[in-house]
Write an enzyme that holds these catalytic residues in place. Structure first.
Site, PDB file in Angstrom:
ATOM      1  N   CYS A   2      51.359  43.983  28.696  1.00  0.00           N
ATOM      2  CA  CYS A   2      52.675  43.509  28.253  1.00  0.00           C
ATOM      3  C   CYS A   2      52.581  42.159  27.547  1.00  0.00           C
ATOM      4  CB  CYS A   2      53.590  43.337  29.454  1.00  0.00           C
ATOM      5  SG  CYS A   2      53.687  44.767  30.507  1.00  0.00           S
ATOM      6  N   ARG A  27      47.491  44.242  22.106  1.00  0.00           N
ATOM      7  CA  ARG A  27      47.262  44.217  23.553  1.00  0.00           C
ATOM      8  C   ARG A  27      47.560  45.558  24.200  1.00  0.00           C
ATOM      9  NH1 ARG A  27      47.249  38.885  25.482  1.00  0.00           N
ATOM     10  NH2 ARG A  27      47.864  39.645  27.517  1.00  0.00           N
ATOM     11  N   TRP A  74      53.943  47.661  28.828  1.00  0.00           N
ATOM     12  CA  TRP A  74      52.899  48.643  29.138  1.00  0.00           C
ATOM     13  C   TRP A  74      53.279  49.173  30.511  1.00  0.00           C
ATOM     14  CZ3 TRP A  74      48.852  49.176  32.766  1.00  0.00           C
ATOM     15  CH2 TRP A  74      47.804  50.029  32.385  1.00  0.00           C
ATOM     16  N   ASN A 100      55.906  40.006  32.775  1.00  0.00           N
ATOM     17  CA  ASN A 100      54.570  40.608  32.842  1.00  0.00           C
ATOM     18  C   ASN A 100      54.090  40.476  34.281  1.00  0.00           C
ATOM     19  OD1 ASN A 100      54.747  40.808  30.111  1.00  0.00           O
ATOM     20  ND2 ASN A 100      53.184  39.278  29.639  1.00  0.00           N
ATOM     21  N   GLY A 101      53.426  41.505  34.795  1.00  0.00           N
ATOM     22  CA  GLY A 101      52.940  41.431  36.177  1.00  0.00           C
ATOM     23  C   GLY A 101      53.605  42.496  37.025  1.00  0.00           C
ATOM     24  N   GLU A 481      27.546  51.214  27.718  1.00  0.00           N
ATOM     25  CA  GLU A 481      28.473  50.610  26.760  1.00  0.00           C
ATOM     26  C   GLU A 481      28.756  51.569  25.590  1.00  0.00           C
ATOM     27  OE1 GLU A 481      30.482  48.337  26.762  1.00  0.00           O
ATOM     28  OE2 GLU A 481      30.852  47.757  24.701  1.00  0.00           O
ATOM     29  N   LYS A 485      32.466  52.932  24.665  1.00  0.00           N
ATOM     30  CA  LYS A 485      33.075  52.770  23.344  1.00  0.00           C
ATOM     31  C   LYS A 485      33.592  54.107  22.839  1.00  0.00           C
ATOM     32  CE  LYS A 485      33.624  49.484  23.255  1.00  0.00           C
ATOM     33  NZ  LYS A 485      33.262  48.457  24.154  1.00  0.00           N
ATOM     34  N   GLU A 488      36.692  55.479  24.928  1.00  0.00           N
ATOM     35  CA  GLU A 488      37.936  54.697  24.765  1.00  0.00           C
ATOM     36  C   GLU A 488      38.677  55.039  23.487  1.00  0.00           C
ATOM     37  OE1 GLU A 488      37.986  50.335  25.925  1.00  0.00           O
ATOM     38  OE2 GLU A 488      36.145  50.444  24.779  1.00  0.00           O
ATOM     39  N   HIS A 504      18.135  64.313  37.558  1.00  0.00           N
ATOM     40  CA  HIS A 504      18.724  64.465  38.887  1.00  0.00           C
ATOM     41  C   HIS A 504      20.161  64.971  38.836  1.00  0.00           C
ATOM     42  CE1 HIS A 504      15.164  62.569  40.516  1.00  0.00           C
ATOM     43  NE2 HIS A 504      15.258  61.705  39.519  1.00  0.00           N
ATOM     44  N   LYS A 603      44.496  45.534  25.946  1.00  0.00           N
ATOM     45  CA  LYS A 603      43.400  44.618  25.611  1.00  0.00           C
ATOM     46  C   LYS A 603      43.056  43.723  26.786  1.00  0.00           C
ATOM     47  CE  LYS A 603      40.368  42.621  23.041  1.00  0.00           C
ATOM     48  NZ  LYS A 603      39.089  43.377  22.951  1.00  0.00           N
TER      49      LYS A 603
END
Ligand code: M6R
Length: 608
Positions: A2, A27, A74, A100-101, A481, A485, A488, A504, A603
């Protein structure tokens, strides 16, 4: 996550607030809204979806005013829709709140408020704040906000306006970033400096437990007992073009291509070749203190956690200090072994990730010294750590972290040099590292100049549904990583594994439809990786290999190859990550996806 913008001045705030929201789009959000003090009352417009939808709502029913607040949401409590979008109001429509929160005790508060006659219209936790402020209001907004917040458990960054006390914005912070922007005859509130940089470079960061009353002509910061707090005014020294696309189709691509420069910026003035040493002015630790640590914990989330894994290998190999890596979200709720000989390194691009911040506070509480490797200057982690290394990679707007990752690895290499040279690492060994570091910008440029080769490989895999990334040693975290990427931004399922671990379990997945990316530069474990490539090929998998030289042992075993320049083992991740960033980017772009703002992602993750 947010975003908040607020304005109090003499201009019409409508487009100013909406433009501020646009700067926060990166964000991640799912709805947006704005409230303005409009001739005595508060007028609000909200919309589900992109800010263009909010603009359309304002276009069909214009509003104006010179005191206002705005928000990108968000969703946490209740689906993304117009009703749940912020700002939220009290029953009489005289109070408007953006938040926000998370208000953890919103359930009991809501029940209590309902009993006393308040009517709720949304599913959100935030709406209770508006009603609490309404219930506490006498004739002064800040006093009502203090009384309301005294009842609240959870985290918040809030901005509030009230038509019964109309010439101010009241803001308060606990666990969610907020700053005041200082203008001439006008002032601002924002959760992120990007929202207001167009108007001012002078900002005051609020700390947890602080609130601010912001008017056209000034501001006052105080604690929740109304005691005034003197704050430092900070000057932001980066320019707006840093948060613009500069001709690239997406921020992510721009940020990938910035890496020769960002790596240079991370190293500038810090790598001392003649002594094979590094100068890190911000550590705030004496030589004796640095020698005293016998245990390091590195904690982080997501991409930053991947760089932490690389840091652990560097530190254990070259500085010979026992080092653990912990997900911040797990560390904060464990009972970890921490002593005054423990150094806790906290890695975060944003410096605002809620779990990472909480982990750092927990490590401090248990007696560890904390070092932050942070990109965002002035962020909460950077302000609360005992010392740190700024990454200086510049603002990262694409939700998928790219340039911050490579800068994190370089910052960890510099820290390893520092710790190692104070222990067993010789000048000669140190120089091997500094010389390899100095070559990186040119080597990265060499990779970027051949981005077209990766684009061609990507074209063959746009319809893939699964991917496996395999690497060993320093390149195992790069496999993680690379997979992160891809998933996402392209929504293709991808997993990273240590190459030998494949036998395995994941080997069962391999067939002609499974692309397998091997990160196989010529390092100390290269021959071992060749055997793993062989195992995949024998089962019909399609192999994409990131190599660093002509390798006869790979002849006939790989389908696609991309060469990176050679460096020392510990710096291989800086180079090998870049083709994987490009591969993910090109696949997602070819699938026509919103690369910079992938679905469901934010973000900066400022909730638990
Ligand atoms: O700002 P931080 O480095 O603390 O963020 C941590 C993660 O949320 C972040 O790295 C996330 O995984 C990125 N989207 C990865 O691209």
């Amino acid at each position: 996550m947010c975003g908040i913008v607020g304005y109090v001045g003499s201009r019409n705030g409508t487009s100013l607030l909406v433009d501020g929201l646009k700067r926060l789009e990166y964000r991640g959000y799912d709805s947006a809204g704005v409230s303005l003090m409009d001739g005595g009352g508060i007028e609000t417009r909200k919309a589900k979806g992109k800010i263009a939808m909010l603009e359309a709502a304002i276009g069909s029913m214009p509003i104006q005013g010179n005191v206002g607040i705005a928000h990108t949401r968000w969703a946490t409590h209740g689906p993304p829709n117009e009703c749940n979008a912020h700002p939220h109001h009290d029953c009489s429509g005289t109070v408007s709140v953006v938040h926000n929160g998370i208000i953890e005790n919103y359930g009991p508060l809501r029940a209590m408020l309902k009993k006393t006659g308040h009517t709720f219209v949304s599913d959100t936790d935030t709406e209770v704040l508006a009603h609490l402020i309404e219930a506490a209001f006498d004739d002064n907004l800040e006093e009502a906000v203090v009384d309301a917040l005294a009842l609240v458990e959870g985290t918040y960054g809030i901005a509030v306006i009230c038509s019964r006390d109309p010439d101010k914005i009241v803001a308060a912070r606990k666990g969610s970033p907020l700053l005041i922007g200082l203008g001439e005859g006008e002032n601002y509130i924002a959760s992120d400096v990007a929202a207001i940089l167009q108007h001012t470079r002078h900002v005051v960061y609020l700390d947890d437990g602080e609130m601010a009353v912001v008017t056209r002509t000034g501001y006052r910061v105080m604690d929740l007992n109304a005691q005034t707090i003197k704050k430092r005014v900070n000057r932001i020294d980066w320019d707006l073009d840093k948060i613009e696309k500069g001709g690239y189709e997406h921020f992510m691509l721009k940020e990938i291509f910035e890496q020769p420069q960002t790596i240079q910026n991370t190293m500038r003035g810090r790598s001392v070749d003649e002594d094979g040493f590094s100068k890190l002015g911000g550590l705030n630790l004496s030589r004796e203190e640095l020698q005293h640590f016998d245990h390091i914990i590195i904690t982080a989330c997501g991409t930053s956690w991947h760089s932490a894994l690389i840091g652990k290998m560097m530190i254990e190999e070259h500085a010979r200090i026992r080092c653990e890596v912990e997900y911040a979200s797990e560390f904060r709720y464990r009972n970890p072994i921490v002593s005054e000989k423990t150094l806790c390194i906290v890695i975060s691009q944003s410096g605002e990730t809620a779990d990472t911040l909480a982990a750092m506070r927990e490590a401090k509480r248990r007696g560890a010294k904390t070092l932050g490797l942070v990109n965002q200057v002035g962020s909460t982690i950077a302000r609360e750590d005992d010392g740190g290394i700024y990454l200086h990679a510049g603002p990262e707007i694409g939700v998928a972290s790219t340039k911050a990752f490579t800068s994190q690895v370089v910052a960890l290499a510099l820290l390893t040099l520092k710790l190692g040279r104070l222990r067993t690492m010789s000048v000669v060994q140190g120089r091997v590292v500094t010389q390899a570091l100095e070559k990186l910008p040119e080597q990265i440029q060499n990779i970027l100049d051949r981005a077209g080769e990766i684009e061609k490989i990507a074209a063959a895999f746009t319809d893939a549904t699964n991917f496996l990334y395999l690497g060993r040693g320093f390149n195992f975290p790069v496999a993680l990583e690379g997979a992160l990427k891809l998933k996402e931004i392209s929504y293709i399922h991808a997993e990273g594994y240590p190459a030998a671990e494949m036998k395995h379990g994941p080997i069962a997945l391999i067939d002609a439809d499974m692309p397998v990316v091997f990160i196989a530069p010529h390092d100390s474990v290269f021959d071992k990786v060749v055997s793993n490539v062989q195992e995949v090929k024998a089962r019909g998998g399609r192999v994409i290999a990131i190599t660093s030289r002509d390798e006869p042992s790979l002849d006939g075993k790989i389908d696609y190859e991309f060469r990176i320049p050679e460096t020392i083992d510990m710096l291989n991740p800086v180079l090998s990550a870049i083709p994987l960033q490009l591969l993910a980017y090109y696949i997602a772009a070819k699938r026509g996806l919103n690369v910079d703002q992938p679905r469901n992602l934010a973000k900066s993750v400022t909730v638990e």
